[in-house]
Write a protein that holds these residues in place. Structure first.
Motif, PDB file in Angstrom:
ATOM      1  N   ARG A  25       9.973 -17.493 -14.378  1.00 40.84           N
ATOM      2  CA  ARG A  25       8.794 -17.217 -13.549  1.00 40.84           C
ATOM      3  C   ARG A  25       8.690 -18.297 -12.480  1.00 40.84           C
ATOM      4  O   ARG A  25       8.870 -19.492 -12.772  1.00 40.84           O
ATOM      5  CB  ARG A  25       7.527 -17.181 -14.399  1.00 40.84           C
ATOM      6  CG  ARG A  25       7.517 -16.068 -15.433  1.00 40.84           C
ATOM      7  CD  ARG A  25       6.150 -15.962 -16.116  1.00 40.84           C
ATOM      8  NE  ARG A  25       5.850 -17.158 -16.884  1.00 40.84           N
ATOM      9  CZ  ARG A  25       6.219 -17.360 -18.135  1.00 40.84           C
ATOM     10  NH1 ARG A  25       6.944 -16.439 -18.759  1.00 40.84           N
ATOM     11  NH2 ARG A  25       5.894 -18.465 -18.770  1.00 40.84           N
ATOM     12  N   GLU A  41       6.477 -20.070  -9.289  1.00 39.13           N
ATOM     13  CA  GLU A  41       5.187 -20.277  -8.621  1.00 39.13           C
ATOM     14  C   GLU A  41       5.414 -21.205  -7.434  1.00 39.13           C
ATOM     15  O   GLU A  41       5.782 -22.361  -7.604  1.00 39.13           O
ATOM     16  CB  GLU A  41       4.173 -20.882  -9.573  1.00 39.13           C
ATOM     17  CG  GLU A  41       2.793 -21.080  -8.948  1.00 39.13           C
ATOM     18  CD  GLU A  41       1.805 -21.709  -9.921  1.00 39.13           C
ATOM     19  OE1 GLU A  41       0.654 -21.966  -9.487  1.00 39.13           O
ATOM     20  OE2 GLU A  41       2.175 -21.957 -11.079  1.00 39.13           O
ATOM     21  N   SER A  42       5.209 -20.678  -6.241  1.00 38.17           N
ATOM     22  CA  SER A  42       5.423 -21.483  -5.039  1.00 38.17           C
ATOM     23  C   SER A  42       4.599 -20.908  -3.881  1.00 38.17           C
ATOM     24  O   SER A  42       4.739 -19.723  -3.563  1.00 38.17           O
ATOM     25  CB  SER A  42       6.911 -21.504  -4.664  1.00 38.17           C
ATOM     26  OG  SER A  42       7.143 -22.286  -3.507  1.00 38.17           O
ATOM     27  N   VAL A  86       2.474 -24.363  -5.471  1.00 34.81           N
ATOM     28  CA  VAL A  86       1.606 -24.578  -6.623  1.00 34.81           C
ATOM     29  C   VAL A  86       0.268 -25.112  -6.120  1.00 34.81           C
ATOM     30  O   VAL A  86       0.208 -26.168  -5.493  1.00 34.81           O
ATOM     31  CB  VAL A  86       2.225 -25.583  -7.612  1.00 34.81           C
ATOM     32  CG1 VAL A  86       1.291 -25.804  -8.798  1.00 34.81           C
ATOM     33  CG2 VAL A  86       3.581 -25.087  -8.077  1.00 34.81           C
ATOM     34  N   ARG A 128       2.830 -28.314 -13.950  1.00 35.80           N
ATOM     35  CA  ARG A 128       2.377 -27.697 -12.689  1.00 35.80           C
ATOM     36  C   ARG A 128       1.827 -28.764 -11.741  1.00 35.80           C
ATOM     37  O   ARG A 128       2.051 -28.713 -10.529  1.00 35.80           O
ATOM     38  CB  ARG A 128       1.307 -26.645 -12.947  1.00 35.80           C
ATOM     39  CG  ARG A 128       1.800 -25.408 -13.674  1.00 35.80           C
ATOM     40  CD  ARG A 128       0.713 -24.339 -13.765  1.00 35.80           C
ATOM     41  NE  ARG A 128       0.328 -23.833 -12.458  1.00 35.80           N
ATOM     42  CZ  ARG A 128      -0.871 -23.978 -11.920  1.00 35.80           C
ATOM     43  NH1 ARG A 128      -1.826 -24.626 -12.568  1.00 35.80           N
ATOM     44  NH2 ARG A 128      -1.137 -23.477 -10.731  1.00 35.80           N
ATOM     45  N   SER A 141       2.961 -29.685  -7.986  1.00 32.93           N
ATOM     46  CA  SER A 141       1.997 -29.684  -6.884  1.00 32.93           C
ATOM     47  C   SER A 141       2.023 -31.016  -6.131  1.00 32.93           C
ATOM     48  O   SER A 141       2.029 -31.046  -4.896  1.00 32.93           O
ATOM     49  CB  SER A 141       0.589 -29.404  -7.427  1.00 32.93           C
ATOM     50  OG  SER A 141      -0.379 -29.482  -6.409  1.00 32.93           O
TER      51      SER A 141
END
Length: 359
Positions: free
Chosen positions: A73, A75-76, A78, A133, A137
């Motif tokens: 998976r 996420e970009s 974050v 995460r 970030s």
């Protein structure tokens, strides 16, 4: 440059060790800076150009050959509205990781590498995934999570191939890769109950950790560190242990993530006791729904205490004390939840116990 240095560079290049080669070239650039600044700058610019790969993946996301589901998976970018709540010692370690990543060139010039592999261990719900995460970030990197349900396969050799595909993909561009529930794929090889397939996975993972590029961070998270193969521990640059949040941390969490309860944060931090952030959040969400549907006060739904009816407050308080004590809550926590003194709570409990014994 002397002949010895040239021969060392040749050996490194022919041996296929780009990591050590880059370190040696950084050293050469630093040493030659005073005598030949132009030459030094050319070396550093070439290293920078080759080291700063695109933050966008150059390969498609790997999929399981049978289900065709994504193995990871992504996420970009974050985006995190609130920072996690940490103990001071954990925050210091995470700040050190960020500092090393942002100072990678300086470290490599001295033959050192920034932390690139981290092992998080601790009970469920204490913020291991959120911390991964948060690092992504802070560093402005994509966040990838291994989808364990899709990766695991009953077919011999399939799981290892899936994990290798994920790691190869994540190694191709700067990112933060999280291997959650790490103990499921990195169990002790001396466990006779495990199949040979899972034992072979450990070898795949050991090699992947050793070859992980400095441009990315590999994070493994586990709730059961005792199940990990001993060889795994030595491969990680840093190990961070997460504990259940302290009373002050619970208070800070409630203020930060549930600002409408700020005035009750101190009482609720005590009320919840030694539980994880996820347990607190789950209880608060459940109470919030109850307060909306029943039109009752949020704080009363949290503690499970109904509003007292006029003329019957004393009896209601007694019933609430007995009920909460029966649920295992301490006298101190009951005192906080009901906003009555601890001696009063003790008196009610003593009277209740006397009546019960008399029966």
């Amino acid at each position: 440059m002397d002949s010895k240095a040239i021969l060392s560079l040749i050996d490194l290049a022919l041996g296929g060790d780009p990591r050590t080669l880059r370190m040696h070239l950084h050293k050469i650039a630093v040493k030659s800076g005073r005598q030949d600044p132009e030459f030094s700058e050319k070396i550093l610019s070439r290293l920078s150009a080759s080291g700063l790969r695109s933050v966008q993946p150059v390969k498609p996301i790997p999929v399981d050959s049978d289900s065709r589901l994504n193995l990871v998976r992504v996420e970009s970018p974050v985006i995190m509205e609130e920072a996690p709540i940490y103990a001071e010692e954990i925050l210091a370690l995470l700040d050190q990781v960020v500092l090393e990543r942002n100072s990678a060139s300086r470290l490599m010039a001295e033959g050192l590498s920034p932390a690139k592999s981290l092992l998080f261990q601790g009970p469920p719900g204490v913020g291991k995934t959120m911390t991964a995460r948060w690092l992504a970030s802070r560093l402005g990197l994509p966040f990838l999570t291994l989808d364990l349900a899709t990766v695991m396969s009953s077919f011999l050799g399939k799981t290892g191939n899936n994990i290798k595909a994920v790691i190869d993909h994540a190694s191709s561009f700067p990112c933060v890769l999280l291997l959650d529930e790490f103990d499921a794929v990195a169990k002790r090889r001396d466990d006779d109950r495990e199949l040979g397939e899972l034992k072979r996975l450990v070898t795949v993972l050991l090699q992947a950790i050793d070859e992980w590029p400095e441009s990315s961070i590999l994070i493994a998270a586990t709730n059961h560190g005792d199940l990990l193969d001993p060889a795994i521990w030595r491969r990680f640059d840093l190990e961070i242990s997460f504990d259940l949040p302290s009373e002050e941390m619970r208070k800070a969490y409630i203020k930060s993530y549930w600002p409408e309860l700020t005035n009750h944060a101190s009482d609720l931090a005590l009320f919840f006791g030694d539980v994880s952030y996820s347990d607190i959040d789950r209880s608060l969400r459940k109470a919030k729904k109850k307060s909306i549907l029943s039109e009752a006060k949020f704080i009363n739904c949290i503690t499970g205490v109904a509003e007292s009816k006029p003329g019957n407050k004393v009896e209601t308080k007694k019933k609430d004390v007995i009920r909460l004590a029966g649920e295992g809550m301490s006298q101190r926590a009951i005192s906080t939840a009901l906003k009555i003194s601890r001696p009063t709570v003790k008196k009610i409990m003593d009277q209740h116990n006397e009546c019960r014994d008399a029966q």
